[in-house]
Scaffold this motif. Structure first.
Motif, PDB file in Angstrom:
ATOM      1  N   GLN A 231       0.824  -1.204   0.000  1.00 17.02           N
ATOM      2  CA  GLN A 231       0.000   0.000   0.000  1.00 17.02           C
ATOM      3  C   GLN A 231       0.863   1.261   0.000  1.00 17.02           C
ATOM      4  O   GLN A 231       0.570   2.225  -0.710  1.00 17.02           O
ATOM      5  N   PHE A 232       1.935   1.214   0.781  1.00 15.25           N
ATOM      6  CA  PHE A 232       2.863   2.349   0.782  1.00 15.25           C
ATOM      7  C   PHE A 232       3.487   2.539  -0.593  1.00 15.25           C
ATOM      8  O   PHE A 232       3.557   3.658  -1.119  1.00 15.25           O
ATOM      9  N   PHE A 233       3.957   1.451  -1.183  1.00 10.85           N
ATOM     10  CA  PHE A 233       4.576   1.499  -2.505  1.00 10.85           C
ATOM     11  C   PHE A 233       3.613   2.084  -3.533  1.00 10.85           C
ATOM     12  O   PHE A 233       3.968   2.981  -4.310  1.00 10.85           O
ATOM     13  N   ARG A 234       2.381   1.595  -3.527  1.00 12.43           N
ATOM     14  CA  ARG A 234       1.364   2.082  -4.459  1.00 12.43           C
ATOM     15  C   ARG A 234       1.139   3.583  -4.299  1.00 12.43           C
ATOM     16  O   ARG A 234       1.123   4.336  -5.282  1.00 12.43           O
ATOM     17  N   ASP A 235       0.971   4.027  -3.065  1.00 13.83           N
ATOM     18  CA  ASP A 235       0.656   5.436  -2.822  1.00 13.83           C
ATOM     19  C   ASP A 235       1.869   6.331  -2.999  1.00 13.83           C
ATOM     20  O   ASP A 235       1.762   7.441  -3.538  1.00 13.83           O
ATOM     21  N   TYR A 236       3.032   5.844  -2.584  1.00 13.00           N
ATOM     22  CA  TYR A 236       4.251   6.651  -2.674  1.00 13.00           C
ATOM     23  C   TYR A 236       4.635   6.918  -4.125  1.00 13.00           C
ATOM     24  O   TYR A 236       4.988   8.044  -4.495  1.00 13.00           O
ATOM     25  N   MET A 237       4.558   5.898  -4.968  1.00 14.85           N
ATOM     26  CA  MET A 237       5.015   6.056  -6.344  1.00 14.85           C
ATOM     27  C   MET A 237       4.113   6.994  -7.151  1.00 14.85           C
ATOM     28  O   MET A 237       4.538   7.552  -8.159  1.00 14.85           O
ATOM     29  N   LYS A 238       2.864   7.191  -6.713  1.00 18.60           N
ATOM     30  CA  LYS A 238       1.959   8.082  -7.434  1.00 18.60           C
ATOM     31  C   LYS A 238       2.468   9.517  -7.461  1.00 18.60           C
ATOM     32  O   LYS A 238       2.212  10.256  -8.418  1.00 18.60           O
ATOM     33  N   THR A 239       3.163   9.923  -6.402  1.00 19.64           N
ATOM     34  CA  THR A 239       3.632  11.303  -6.303  1.00 19.64           C
ATOM     35  C   THR A 239       5.144  11.413  -6.264  1.00 19.64           C
ATOM     36  O   THR A 239       5.680  12.518  -6.112  1.00 19.64           O
ATOM     37  N   ALA A 240       5.836  10.303  -6.402  1.00 19.59           N
ATOM     38  CA  ALA A 240       7.307  10.332  -6.339  1.00 19.59           C
ATOM     39  C   ALA A 240       7.879  11.073  -7.543  1.00 19.59           C
ATOM     40  O   ALA A 240       7.348  10.979  -8.654  1.00 19.59           O
ATOM     41  N   PRO A 241       8.971  11.835  -7.338  1.00 15.06           N
ATOM     42  CA  PRO A 241       9.620  12.486  -8.478  1.00 15.06           C
ATOM     43  C   PRO A 241      10.212  11.452  -9.420  1.00 15.06           C
ATOM     44  O   PRO A 241      10.474  10.306  -9.022  1.00 15.06           O
ATOM     45  N   ASN A 242      10.427  11.836 -10.660  1.00 20.59           N
ATOM     46  CA  ASN A 242      10.975  10.891 -11.635  1.00 20.59           C
ATOM     47  C   ASN A 242      12.385  10.427 -11.292  1.00 20.59           C
ATOM     48  O   ASN A 242      12.848   9.414 -11.810  1.00 20.59           O
ATOM     49  N   THR A 349       9.739 -22.453  -4.234  1.00 17.07           N
ATOM     50  CA  THR A 349      11.185 -22.663  -4.309  1.00 17.07           C
ATOM     51  C   THR A 349      11.881 -21.372  -3.887  1.00 17.07           C
ATOM     52  O   THR A 349      11.324 -20.283  -4.019  1.00 17.07           O
ATOM     53  N   SER A 350      13.096 -21.480  -3.422  1.00 18.47           N
ATOM     54  CA  SER A 350      13.766 -20.348  -2.785  1.00 18.47           C
ATOM     55  C   SER A 350      14.032 -19.184  -3.733  1.00 18.47           C
ATOM     56  O   SER A 350      14.206 -18.048  -3.279  1.00 18.47           O
ATOM     57  N   LEU A 351      14.055 -19.425  -5.039  1.00 17.42           N
ATOM     58  CA  LEU A 351      14.378 -18.363  -5.991  1.00 17.42           C
ATOM     59  C   LEU A 351      13.156 -17.838  -6.744  1.00 17.42           C
ATOM     60  O   LEU A 351      13.266 -16.865  -7.493  1.00 17.42           O
ATOM     61  N   SER A 352      12.009 -18.475  -6.568  1.00 15.92           N
ATOM     62  CA  SER A 352      10.795 -17.989  -7.217  1.00 15.92           C
ATOM     63  C   SER A 352      10.337 -16.705  -6.536  1.00 15.92           C
ATOM     64  O   SER A 352      10.503 -16.539  -5.322  1.00 15.92           O
ATOM     65  N   GLN A 353       9.742 -15.793  -7.300  1.00 21.44           N
ATOM     66  CA  GLN A 353       9.277 -14.526  -6.737  1.00 21.44           C
ATOM     67  C   GLN A 353       8.397 -13.788  -7.734  1.00 21.44           C
ATOM     68  O   GLN A 353       8.217 -14.232  -8.872  1.00 21.44           O
ATOM     69  N   THR A 354       7.862 -12.661  -7.290  1.00 19.68           N
ATOM     70  CA  THR A 354       7.140 -11.770  -8.182  1.00 19.68           C
ATOM     71  C   THR A 354       7.719 -10.373  -8.073  1.00 19.68           C
ATOM     72  O   THR A 354       8.170  -9.965  -6.993  1.00 19.68           O
ATOM     73  N   HIS A 355       7.741  -9.650  -9.193  1.00 24.80           N
ATOM     74  CA  HIS A 355       8.182  -8.260  -9.237  1.00 24.80           C
ATOM     75  C   HIS A 355       7.066  -7.402  -9.815  1.00 24.80           C
ATOM     76  O   HIS A 355       6.380  -7.821 -10.750  1.00 24.80           O
ATOM     77  N   ILE A 356       6.919  -6.195  -9.296  1.00 25.11           N
ATOM     78  CA  ILE A 356       6.002  -5.206  -9.859  1.00 25.11           C
ATOM     79  C   ILE A 356       6.813  -3.956 -10.178  1.00 25.11           C
ATOM     80  O   ILE A 356       7.338  -3.289  -9.289  1.00 25.11           O
ATOM     81  N   TYR A 357       6.950  -3.678 -11.493  1.00 18.48           N
ATOM     82  CA  TYR A 357       7.790  -2.579 -11.976  1.00 18.48           C
ATOM     83  C   TYR A 357       6.932  -1.372 -12.350  1.00 18.48           C
ATOM     84  O   TYR A 357       5.976  -1.521 -13.117  1.00 18.48           O
ATOM     85  N   PRO A 358       7.251  -0.184 -11.857  1.00 16.68           N
ATOM     86  CA  PRO A 358       6.529   1.008 -12.314  1.00 16.68           C
ATOM     87  C   PRO A 358       6.932   1.377 -13.732  1.00 16.68           C
ATOM     88  O   PRO A 358       8.099   1.256 -14.118  1.00 16.68           O
ATOM     89  N   ILE A 359       5.959   1.799 -14.524  1.00 23.06           N
ATOM     90  CA  ILE A 359       6.253   2.220 -15.907  1.00 23.06           C
ATOM     91  C   ILE A 359       5.590   3.560 -16.192  1.00 23.06           C
ATOM     92  O   ILE A 359       5.136   3.826 -17.306  1.00 23.06           O
ATOM     93  N   ASP A 360       5.579   4.407 -15.148  1.00 22.78           N
ATOM     94  CA  ASP A 360       5.025   5.745 -15.334  1.00 22.78           C
ATOM     95  C   ASP A 360       6.172   6.734 -15.553  1.00 22.78           C
ATOM     96  O   ASP A 360       7.138   6.407 -16.215  1.00 22.78           O
ATOM     97  N   GLY A 361       6.057   7.932 -15.017  1.00 25.32           N
ATOM     98  CA  GLY A 361       7.116   8.916 -15.215  1.00 25.32           C
ATOM     99  C   GLY A 361       7.267   9.281 -16.676  1.00 25.32           C
ATOM    100  O   GLY A 361       6.282   9.396 -17.412  1.00 25.32           O
ATOM    101  N   LEU A 362       8.513   9.456 -17.125  1.00 21.08           N
ATOM    102  CA  LEU A 362       8.753   9.876 -18.499  1.00 21.08           C
ATOM    103  C   LEU A 362       8.213   8.863 -19.504  1.00 21.08           C
ATOM    104  O   LEU A 362       7.692   9.238 -20.563  1.00 21.08           O
TER     105      LEU A 362
END
Length: 469
Positions: A231-242, A349-362
């Motif tokens: 939730q922090f990540f979602r809200d923080y990135m909305k107003t974060a500088p580029n 498994t120890s190396l499996s994971q998920t990533h969520i990448y922002p693609i906003d900004g420029l």
């Protein structure tokens, strides 16, 4: 051409035309040379042609076309679906083509298609410059760029394709051309996100940007804090500088240095940050990040950019087994957060994971029809990866990956970043190009009407049936 004579023809005719190296199935290096980054994908081409120059590429394309041979193009071999190789055909391997030329005055880099990101970073960092690219230095420049190019500089300087000035290409008819905004602009538009559908790109000209020391690295929190962190990540990135970039992950702490032993094999969540602003302001910028919930581990700090790019290389060496699923997201809803936590804290498994990448900004400020890369209005790209050194554990891991994706997909924007896709069928390809797909078909039909370049996330040409593999 009959199968029982093809090896003899390749050995005699093709080798005579190639300055580089032609690796045949009977050669001692064949099984090493055919390996891909994804060890789960095993393919057996008739030959691997390691091209030394553009002439080698032209000769190989002509040979394959004239003899009706399936042809795959390999730069770094990092493609999750193994589309840098094929069975019973020819691989055009560009790994010997590693020329790099930096113009520090114009801030440009000419890069041959066999280069890996780390090789480019090493060349540009001497001048305090960088080209926006991915997050693993072992990734090939070619595949990453043609698919779009997400990474630590996306919000600040755009996708890799947004920094592509021109490219040299060999087309299906063997011709060698340069494409840019003025020469073959339709094709230049298409290769910026349309993958390897249109020809062999042998070199790229990139715009560089001033990037040297950054304030970056991962900060980890306990898995039971994942909801608050997301939730922090979602809200923080909305107003974060580029200048501020971060991608979110749910993962397991590796059982190795530099991680403290008490955290080995623990489920955690993390955000991997990259701040390109003034270093002296970084502690102030990061204060709310460090204080909203106390981290269990904090690796963020001053670092040379090229070292950030290679930070995770050792965790994922060449040859591990991978399975990928992905989506674009318009928003990280509370419902999506719950599904992420449900599956992301039950990693098999120890190396499996998920990533969520922002693609906003420029990257989001560029019109969605300016390049073939369609999802400029999406806010995030998510990837779920099942990974293990051994094939034995992959059945359970793939089942987890698919179930995770099925739970997340109803919250998606529709398509997925092509560099994160396995071979998932034509409808999935169409969904990932959205409104740009029909225009891509027109370009494909013009430059490759017979679908010679079809070992990829394929865009089928119009008016002709695509050839089956």
């Amino acid at each position: 051409m009959e199968n029982d004579t093809i090896n003899e023809v390749i050995a005699e005719k093709l080798k005579s035309q190639i300055k580089g190296v032609v690796v045949m199935q009977m050669d001692s290096t064949y099984h090493e040379d055919r390996k891909l980054y994804n060890g789960m994908i095993q393919k057996y081409p008739k030959a691997i042609v390691k091209c030394a120059n553009v002439a080698d590429v032209i000769n190989t394309v002509n040979f394959c076309r004239e003899n009706g041979l399936v042809t795959a193009i390999r730069s770094g071999g990092h493609n999750g679906a193994g589309l840098g190789s094929c069975n019973d055909g020819i691989v055009i391997d560009l790994s010997l083509m590693k020329g790099i030329r930096i113009d520090p005055d114009k801030k440009t880099a000419w890069v041959e298609a066999g280069c890996l990101l780390g090789e480019v970073d090493s060349a540009t960092s001497v001048f305090g410059l960088a080209v926006p690219s991915g997050i693993f230095s072992t990734t090939g420049v070619g595949g990453l760029t043609l698919g779009g190019g997400l990474g630590y500089l996306t919000r600040k300087y755009g996708l890799t394709i947004d920094n592509l000035l021109e490219a040299d290409m060999v087309l299906a008819d063997g011709s060698n051309i340069t494409v840019n905004e003025h020469e073959h602009p339709d094709l230049f538009w298409a290769i910026r996100g349309g993958g390897g559908n249109f020809g062999v790109v042998t070199s790229f000209l990139f715009q560089l940007h001033p990037v040297s020391e950054v304030y970056a690295g991962p900060i980890f929190w306990e898995a039971n804090k994942a909801k608050q962190v997301m939730q922090f990540f979602r809200d923080y990135m909305k107003t974060a500088p580029n200048d501020m970039y971060g991608f979110f992950t749910l993962m397991i702490i590796p059982a190795s240095e530099p991680f403290p032993k008490e955290l080995w094999n623990k489920n955690v969540c993390a955000i991997v940050w990259n701040y390109t602003g003034e270093i002296e302001k970084a502690n102030e910028i990061f204060k709310p990040i460090r204080e909203f919930v106390t981290p269990v581990l904090d690796f963020a700090g001053p670092i040379v950019y090229k070292n950030l790019q290679s930070m995770f290389d050792a965790v994922y060496p060449h040859g591990f087994h991978w399975y990928w699923k992905a989506d674009y997201l318009n928003e990280i809803s509370d419902e999506a957060i719950e599904e992420n936590i449900r599956y992301g804290t039950a990693i098999p498994t120890s190396l499996s994971q998920t990533h969520i990448y922002p693609i906003d900004g420029l990257a989001a400020s560029i019109p969605k029809d300016a390049t073939a890369w369609n999802y400029r209005n999406a806010k995030y790209a998510q990837v779920i990866v099942a990974v293990d050194p051994s094939q034995d554990k992959m059945g359970k891991a793939i089942e987890w990956c698919k179930s995770f994706w099925e739970a997340i997909h109803p919250h998606s924007a529709g398509g997925a970043y092509s560099n994160f896709m396995m071979e998932e069928g034509q409808e999935r390809v169409k969904a990932s190009y959205g409104n740009n797909y029909n225009r891509l078909v027109e370009v494909k039909s013009k430059y490759d009407p017979d679908n010679f370049f079809r070992v990829n996330q394929n865009i089928e040409p119009a008016r002709k049936e695509a050839l089956s593999l």
